[in-house]
Design a protein around this motif. Structure first.
Motif, PDB file in Angstrom:
ATOM      1  N   GLY A 118       0.807  -1.214   0.000  1.00  0.00           N
ATOM      2  CA  GLY A 118       0.000   0.000   0.000  1.00  0.00           C
ATOM      3  C   GLY A 118       0.838   1.260   0.000  1.00  0.00           C
ATOM      4  N   PRO A 119       0.300   2.312  -0.595  1.00  0.00           N
ATOM      5  CA  PRO A 119       1.035   3.575  -0.649  1.00  0.00           C
ATOM      6  C   PRO A 119       1.129   4.214   0.733  1.00  0.00           C
ATOM      7  N   TYR A 120       2.204   4.948   0.960  1.00  0.00           N
ATOM      8  CA  TYR A 120       2.297   5.732   2.186  1.00  0.00           C
ATOM      9  C   TYR A 120       1.272   6.857   2.082  1.00  0.00           C
ATOM     10  N   GLN A 121       0.452   6.988   3.109  1.00  0.00           N
ATOM     11  CA  GLN A 121      -0.554   8.058   3.157  1.00  0.00           C
ATOM     12  C   GLN A 121      -0.255   8.929   4.366  1.00  0.00           C
ATOM     13  N   GLU A 122       0.258  10.117   4.107  1.00  0.00           N
ATOM     14  CA  GLU A 122       0.723  11.002   5.165  1.00  0.00           C
ATOM     15  C   GLU A 122      -0.354  11.288   6.204  1.00  0.00           C
ATOM     16  N   TRP A 123      -1.601  11.408   5.773  1.00  0.00           N
ATOM     17  CA  TRP A 123      -2.702  11.704   6.692  1.00  0.00           C
ATOM     18  C   TRP A 123      -3.056  10.512   7.575  1.00  0.00           C
ATOM     19  N   LYS A 124      -2.465   9.342   7.284  1.00  0.00           N
ATOM     20  CA  LYS A 124      -2.661   8.150   8.121  1.00  0.00           C
ATOM     21  C   LYS A 124      -1.349   7.742   8.796  1.00  0.00           C
TER      22      LYS A 124
END
Length: 165
Positions: free
Chosen positions: A127-133
């Motif tokens: 999965g992509p890194y999601q800064e908001w998570k």
């Protein structure tokens, strides 16, 4: 003998999977995740070409390693040399982890070469890194959408099996 384009390596990482690890940072990534930890690896024209047999020799020179981690960049953009390297790493009793911005579901529907690399892995952080998570309390991943997957158990059971960290 195969070649791979890499941004660099780390000889003794303790953050890219369990135990002491040799980490290979592949060069080139299509995801461009906001807040990526390795933005210097995004440019497909960056980095340098390295022979996988030379990398394997460096890995085998360190008797303390538990395994090798493919990171990036995006390893699944260079699946053929990495699958070959993973096979050779396994022959020497080391495990192989891989970080990817794709999900395992996407990879299972990917190219035959991507599926072949997937089959050679022990653990996949997907999965992509999601800064908001972002969540610094998580082991071996940066955002809560990412999963640490036991690849071999997942492939055998046709159901996602999370790796017990």
């Amino acid at each position: 003998m195969a070649s791979i384009k890499i941004a660099g390596t780390v000889d003794d990482s303790v953050v890219d999977g369990e135990g002491y690890r040799f980490t290979i940072f592949t060069q080139g990534c299509p995801h461009n995740c906001i807040g990526c930890h390795n933005p210097q690896t995004h440019d497909f024209d960056g980095g340098h070409v390295e022979d996988t047999d030379n990398i394997l020799g460096t890995i085998l020179d360190n008797p303390l390693l538990q395994g090798v981690t493919f990171s990036g960049g995006e390893p699944f953009c260079q699946p053929v040399p990495l699958a070959d390297l993973a096979r050779k790493i396994h022959q020497h009793g080391l495990d192989v982890w891989c970080y990817t911005g794709y999900t395992i579901e996407q990879l299972l529907k990917g190219t035959p070469q991507q599926v072949e690399l997937l089959k050679e892995l022990d653990v996949l952080v997907d999965g992509p890194y999601q800064e908001w998570k972002r969540d610094i309390s998580l082991s071996f991943r940066g955002s809560s959408n990412q999963r640490v997957i036991d690849v071999q158990k997942t492939l055998k059971g046709n159901d996602i099996v999370l790796y017990d960290v």
